[in-house]
Scaffold this motif. Structure first.
Motif, short mmCIF file in Angstrom:
data_model
loop_
_atom_site.label_atom_id
_atom_site.label_comp_id
_atom_site.label_asym_id
_atom_site.label_seq_id
_atom_site.Cartn_x
_atom_site.Cartn_y
_atom_site.Cartn_z
N GLN A 131 0.54 -1.21 0.24
CA GLN A 131 0.47 -0.10 -0.43
C GLN A 131 0.99 1.23 -0.41
OE1 GLN A 131 -2.65 -0.26 3.74
NE2 GLN A 131 -1.67 -1.31 4.77
N SER A 132 0.95 1.50 -1.16
CA SER A 132 2.16 2.75 -1.54
C SER A 132 1.55 4.32 -2.34
CB SER A 132 3.52 1.93 -1.69
OG SER A 132 4.64 3.01 -1.65
N GLY A 133 2.08 5.09 -2.26
CA GLY A 133 2.53 5.73 -3.73
C GLY A 133 3.25 5.94 -3.97
N GLY A 134 3.89 5.40 -3.78
CA GLY A 134 5.17 5.18 -4.87
C GLY A 134 6.47 5.40 -3.85
N ALA A 135 7.47 5.68 -5.18
CA ALA A 135 9.00 6.07 -4.51
C ALA A 135 8.91 7.09 -3.78
CB ALA A 135 9.97 6.18 -5.42
#
Length: 284
Positions: free
Chosen positions: A164-168
């Motif tokens: 669950q992440s928005g990215g780098a």
């Protein structure tokens, strides 16, 4: 001009129709469809609204409680923390941002590793915490996944990542992007060792996470209604200049297109993971 016709002041008590009554946090939750669910009931149902099936966003503590038998596990590499490698500053210095989010979340970074049993089968689970800078991928996430894989190989255990992440993480620039190759190299070693890798995609899973290890698992599961993609729908719409298909980037849409193997409700994730491991793990 506003008139305080409905405001009363008496004995140091002030009430007004435009003032909200304070409600202690954690007692209830309102889903996007407007359903109200008591927190205790929500917890008993794996943080899924029994009224409309909405999956409330949760962190590693709740996922570990749901997955591991009796909620018991051993955390691995708990003290690995990010540092301000680049002396980065946007609206505030990165080191200050890290200090604030650690104090607020009581987490050391955006992912935690744990080992325990799931329906009697020992395995390692890495779970991202969206509350820690949007679950962003940085040098620590890459390093903790590397260590988790090494632990799996040394102990011949299956592996699972809850994404669950928005990215780098932009504050670490190239260092964060380097983790994509680093993690993929370790997962290749896991595969060569004949060990199972499961990815469970939650809302949201975006950016470099989707572009790499979220989509290279042996089995890819996803929560119902989770948004999964690389760029967001607004960016894509503005880039291609046309409307997007209905349900675009939802887990159901991706399953239809072959990117996701199973849609698994959180209330069923423990049983599903245990069955998958017992069926497919060579060394289970």
């Amino acid at each position: 001009m506003a008139f305080d016709w409905f405001k009363r002041k008496a004995k140091n008590i002030t009430t007004s129709t435009d003032e909200k009554k304070d409600v202690p946090k954690g007692l209830w939750h309102q889903t996007p469809s407007g359903k109200i669910v008591e927190h205790d009931e929500l917890r008993r149902n794996s943080y899924v609204s029994p009224e409309d099936g909405f999956h409330v966003r949760i962190g590693s503590a709740e996922f570990f409680e749901i997955l591991f038998d009796e909620g018991k596990f051993t955390e691995l590499d708990a003290n690995v923390e990010s540092i301000d490698i680049l002396n980065f500053k946007d609206t505030k210095p990165y080191k200050d941002r890290l200090k604030e989010v650690r104090a607020k979340t009581k987490l050391t970074d955006s992912i935690r590793n744990a080992v325990g049993t799931v329906k009697g089968t020992e395995m390692v689970v890495s779970c991202m915490d969206f509350a820690f800078i949007g679950g962003s991928l940085g040098s620590v996430m890459g390093e903790k996944i590397r260590r988790a894989v090494d632990y799996c190989i040394a102990n011949k255990l299956p592996y699972m990542i809850i994404c669950q992440s928005g990215g780098a993480r932009m504050q670490e620039a190239t260092y964060s992007l380097m983790q994509l190759a680093k993690v993929q190299a370790k997962l290749a070693q896991l595969s060569e060792a004949g060990l199972l890798y499961i990815a469970y995609l939650c809302d949201p899973t975006f950016g470099g996470i989707t572009a790499s290890f979220a989509m290279t698992a042996d089995i890819i599961m996803a929560e119902p209604g989770a948004l999964i993609g690389f760029a967001g729908p607004r960016v894509i719409r503005e880039t291609i200049g046309r409307d997007l298909p209905e349900g675009f980037q939802t887990s159901e849409f991706l399953q239809e297109k072959g990117f996701v193997d199973f849609i698994v409700k959180r209330t069923e994730i423990k049983d599903t993971v245990a069955k998958t491991v017992n069926l497919l793990a060579v060394n289970a």
